[in-house]
Structure formats: structure tokens, C-alpha cells
Design a protein around this motif. Structure first.
Motif, PDB file in Angstrom:
ATOM      1  N   VAL A  44      26.020 102.045  73.759  1.00 19.12           N
ATOM      2  CA  VAL A  44      27.075 102.328  72.784  1.00 19.12           C
ATOM      3  C   VAL A  44      28.462 102.363  73.425  1.00 19.12           C
ATOM      4  O   VAL A  44      29.392 101.748  72.908  1.00 19.12           O
ATOM      5  N   ASP A  45      28.601 103.063  74.535  1.00 18.27           N
ATOM      6  CA  ASP A  45      29.924 103.202  75.162  1.00 18.27           C
ATOM      7  C   ASP A  45      30.555 101.855  75.504  1.00 18.27           C
ATOM      8  O   ASP A  45      31.762 101.694  75.405  1.00 18.27           O
ATOM      9  N   ARG A  46      29.742 100.893  75.889  1.00 19.64           N
ATOM     10  CA  ARG A  46      30.261  99.561  76.236  1.00 19.64           C
ATOM     11  C   ARG A  46      30.825  98.820  75.033  1.00 19.64           C
ATOM     12  O   ARG A  46      31.621  97.906  75.182  1.00 19.64           O
ATOM     13  N   TYR A  47      30.370  99.186  73.839  1.00 16.32           N
ATOM     14  CA  TYR A  47      30.800  98.488  72.625  1.00 16.32           C
ATOM     15  C   TYR A  47      31.942  99.186  71.889  1.00 16.32           C
ATOM     16  O   TYR A  47      32.440  98.675  70.898  1.00 16.32           O
ATOM     17  N   MET A  48      32.344 100.379  72.353  1.00 18.56           N
ATOM     18  CA  MET A  48      33.379 101.149  71.659  1.00 18.56           C
ATOM     19  C   MET A  48      34.681 100.360  71.529  1.00 18.56           C
ATOM     20  O   MET A  48      35.243 100.256  70.449  1.00 18.56           O
ATOM     21  N   GLU A  49      35.144  99.835  72.648  1.00 20.46           N
ATOM     22  CA  GLU A  49      36.393  99.082  72.609  1.00 20.46           C
ATOM     23  C   GLU A  49      36.187  97.802  71.806  1.00 20.46           C
ATOM     24  O   GLU A  49      35.224  97.078  72.009  1.00 20.46           O
ATOM     25  N   GLY A  50      37.060  97.573  70.879  1.00 19.14           N
ATOM     26  CA  GLY A  50      36.947  96.387  70.043  1.00 19.14           C
ATOM     27  C   GLY A  50      36.113  96.594  68.785  1.00 19.14           C
ATOM     28  O   GLY A  50      35.868  95.654  68.049  1.00 19.14           O
ATOM     29  N   SER A  51      35.662  97.837  68.552  1.00 19.22           N
ATOM     30  CA  SER A  51      34.889  98.140  67.342  1.00 19.22           C
ATOM     31  C   SER A  51      35.696  99.069  66.440  1.00 19.22           C
ATOM     32  O   SER A  51      36.417  99.941  66.918  1.00 19.22           O
ATOM     33  N   ALA A  52      35.560  98.873  65.132  1.00 22.77           N
ATOM     34  CA  ALA A  52      36.297  99.685  64.160  1.00 22.77           C
ATOM     35  C   ALA A  52      35.605 101.010  63.876  1.00 22.77           C
ATOM     36  O   ALA A  52      36.250 102.000  63.554  1.00 22.77           O
ATOM     37  N   ALA A  53      34.262 101.023  63.991  1.00 25.13           N
ATOM     38  CA  ALA A  53      33.510 102.243  63.685  1.00 25.13           C
ATOM     39  C   ALA A  53      32.139 102.176  64.345  1.00 25.13           C
ATOM     40  O   ALA A  53      31.664 101.106  64.728  1.00 25.13           O
ATOM     41  N   VAL A  78      21.105 108.851  50.329  1.00 22.86           N
ATOM     42  CA  VAL A  78      21.782 110.118  50.043  1.00 22.86           C
ATOM     43  C   VAL A  78      23.141 110.128  50.749  1.00 22.86           C
ATOM     44  O   VAL A  78      23.208 110.092  51.969  1.00 22.86           O
ATOM     45  N   GLY A  79      24.213 110.118  49.969  1.00 23.23           N
ATOM     46  CA  GLY A  79      25.565 110.118  50.539  1.00 23.23           C
ATOM     47  C   GLY A  79      26.026 108.738  50.995  1.00 23.23           C
ATOM     48  O   GLY A  79      27.053 108.620  51.658  1.00 23.23           O
ATOM     49  N   LYS A  80      25.276 107.711  50.632  1.00 22.95           N
ATOM     50  CA  LYS A  80      25.577 106.348  51.083  1.00 22.95           C
ATOM     51  C   LYS A  80      26.973 105.898  50.662  1.00 22.95           C
ATOM     52  O   LYS A  80      27.710 105.336  51.471  1.00 22.95           O
ATOM     53  N   ASP A  81      27.338 106.148  49.413  1.00 14.90           N
ATOM     54  CA  ASP A  81      28.646 105.696  48.915  1.00 14.90           C
ATOM     55  C   ASP A  81      29.792 106.348  49.682  1.00 14.90           C
ATOM     56  O   ASP A  81      30.771 105.693  50.024  1.00 14.90           O
ATOM     57  N   LYS A  82      29.647 107.644  49.959  1.00 18.14           N
ATOM     58  CA  LYS A  82      30.679 108.380  50.694  1.00 18.14           C
ATOM     59  C   LYS A  82      30.820 107.824  52.118  1.00 18.14           C
ATOM     60  O   LYS A  82      31.929 107.611  52.605  1.00 18.14           O
ATOM     61  N   GLU A  83      29.705 107.578  52.775  1.00 25.74           N
ATOM     62  CA  GLU A  83      29.745 107.049  54.143  1.00 25.74           C
ATOM     63  C   GLU A  83      30.284 105.612  54.149  1.00 25.74           C
ATOM     64  O   GLU A  83      31.028 105.232  55.053  1.00 25.74           O
ATOM     65  N   PHE A  84      29.926 104.837  53.134  1.00 20.05           N
ATOM     66  CA  PHE A  84      30.427 103.464  53.044  1.00 20.05           C
ATOM     67  C   PHE A  84      31.949 103.476  52.857  1.00 20.05           C
ATOM     68  O   PHE A  84      32.662 102.682  53.460  1.00 20.05           O
ATOM     69  N   GLU A  85      32.431 104.409  52.042  1.00 16.13           N
ATOM     70  CA  GLU A  85      33.869 104.558  51.836  1.00 16.13           C
ATOM     71  C   GLU A  85      34.571 104.867  53.159  1.00 16.13           C
ATOM     72  O   GLU A  85      35.622 104.304  53.460  1.00 16.13           O
ATOM     73  N   LYS A  86      33.989 105.775  53.960  1.00 19.73           N
ATOM     74  CA  LYS A  86      34.559 106.110  55.273  1.00 19.73           C
ATOM     75  C   LYS A  86      34.584 104.869  56.164  1.00 19.73           C
ATOM     76  O   LYS A  86      35.548 104.640  56.895  1.00 19.73           O
ATOM     77  N   LEU A  87      33.525 104.065  56.090  1.00 20.30           N
ATOM     78  CA  LEU A  87      33.447 102.850  56.893  1.00 20.30           C
ATOM     79  C   LEU A  87      34.542 101.855  56.489  1.00 20.30           C
ATOM     80  O   LEU A  87      35.234 101.301  57.346  1.00 20.30           O
ATOM     81  N   VAL A  88      34.709 101.647  55.193  1.00 18.43           N
ATOM     82  CA  VAL A  88      35.737 100.721  54.705  1.00 18.43           C
ATOM     83  C   VAL A  88      37.123 101.191  55.152  1.00 18.43           C
ATOM     84  O   VAL A  88      37.939 100.389  55.614  1.00 18.43           O
ATOM     85  N   GLU A  89      37.385 102.496  55.062  1.00 17.25           N
ATOM     86  CA  GLU A  89      38.665 103.047  55.524  1.00 17.25           C
ATOM     87  C   GLU A  89      38.865 102.781  57.014  1.00 17.25           C
ATOM     88  O   GLU A  89      39.953 102.414  57.446  1.00 17.25           O
ATOM     89  N   ALA A  90      37.818 102.980  57.802  1.00 19.83           N
ATOM     90  CA  ALA A  90      37.900 102.747  59.249  1.00 19.83           C
ATOM     91  C   ALA A  90      38.222 101.286  59.548  1.00 19.83           C
ATOM     92  O   ALA A  90      39.029 100.981  60.422  1.00 19.83           O
ATOM     93  N   ILE A  91      37.594 100.389  58.810  1.00 18.31           N
ATOM     94  CA  ILE A  91      37.833  98.953  59.015  1.00 18.31           C
ATOM     95  C   ILE A  91      39.271  98.610  58.637  1.00 18.31           C
ATOM     96  O   ILE A  91      39.962  97.904  59.376  1.00 18.31           O
ATOM     97  N   GLU A  92      39.737  99.126  57.510  1.00 13.32           N
ATOM     98  CA  GLU A  92      41.114  98.850  57.079  1.00 13.32           C
ATOM     99  C   GLU A  92      42.129  99.427  58.066  1.00 13.32           C
ATOM    100  O   GLU A  92      43.106  98.783  58.407  1.00 13.32           O
ATOM    101  N   HIS A  93      41.869 100.642  58.548  1.00  7.93           N
ATOM    102  CA  HIS A  93      42.752 101.276  59.523  1.00  7.93           C
ATOM    103  C   HIS A  93      42.770 100.477  60.832  1.00  7.93           C
ATOM    104  O   HIS A  93      43.821 100.306  61.443  1.00  7.93           O
ATOM    105  N   ARG A  95      42.304  97.281  61.222  1.00  7.68           N
ATOM    106  CA  ARG A  95      43.062  96.034  61.010  1.00  7.68           C
ATOM    107  C   ARG A  95      44.562  96.268  61.088  1.00  7.68           C
ATOM    108  O   ARG A  95      45.301  95.389  61.479  1.00  7.68           O
ATOM    109  N   VAL A  96      45.020  97.459  60.680  1.00  5.25           N
ATOM    110  CA  VAL A  96      46.444  97.766  60.656  1.00  5.25           C
ATOM    111  C   VAL A  96      46.980  97.975  62.067  1.00  5.25           C
ATOM    112  O   VAL A  96      48.130  97.685  62.336  1.00  5.25           O
ATOM    113  N   LYS A  97      46.136  98.442  62.970  1.00  9.21           N
ATOM    114  CA  LYS A  97      46.576  98.748  64.352  1.00  9.21           C
ATOM    115  C   LYS A  97      47.216  97.563  65.013  1.00  9.21           C
ATOM    116  O   LYS A  97      46.879  96.444  64.880  1.00  9.21           O
TER     117      LYS A  97
END
Length: 97
Positions: A44-53, A78-93, A95-97
């Protein structure tokens, strides 16, 4: 270029592959250009850089430099929609960087 999201479980095989394919499908349905890759927990640590989430399927106690998403929600629904929303926000954020 597609944004990368990583998924990890204990072995990086069955569970993370299942979650990765579900999330990939959900992202495609929303026309979000991102690639979800299953990796093994030790890498996991090797993939952190360059990943949105990071979508984790194991109990997480470590701090990471990117948003951590609860992967169990994608397995159980259970809670899938909420977690998916967090993922979409992370991806959008990311892209803005």
C-alpha cells in the motif's frame, strides 16, 4: 488521464479484487475517469503517491496522506453511498491539486 484509486485487503486477491471491480463499475456509471487497482496490504505505501484515495478492507489504524475509504461498505452495501460520495470528493479534490 485517469486518476488512480487503490484497494487493499489482507492478501490483495479476492476481496480487494471484488471491491475494485464494484467501485470501477460505479465510477464508470457516473462517467468519472478513475482506475481502481487492487494491491496487497504490504504494498500500500508504495502506491500512495499518485493515488487519489485508498479503499481499505481491513481495520485501519495508520495515518495516510490521502483519504481512506471504508471498503467494507462496498462489500455489504451498508453505507456504500456515503463512502462512494467520499471517494468521488477525493477524486475531484485530487484533480484540482
Amino acid at each position: 488521464m485517469a486518476v488512480r484509486v487503490i484497494v487493499a485487503c489482507g492478501s490483495g486477491v479476492a476481496t480487494s479484487q471484488t471491491v475494485a471491480s464494484k467501485v470501477n463499475r460505479m465510477l464508470k456509471e457516473k462517467n468519472i475517469n478513475a482506475v481502481v487497482e487492487a494491491v496487497d496490504l504490504k504494498s500500500v505505501d508504495r502506491y500512495m503517491e499518485g493515488s487519489a484515495a485508498y479503499i481499505t478492507i481491513v481495520k485501519n489504524t495508520k495515518e495516510y496522506p490521502i483519504p481512506v475509504i471504508n471498503g467494507i461498505a462496498f462489500l455489504t452495501g451498508v453505507g456504500k453511498d456515503k463512502e462512494f460520495e467520499k471517494l468521488v470528493e477525493a477524486i475531484e479534490h485530487y484533480r484540482v491539486k
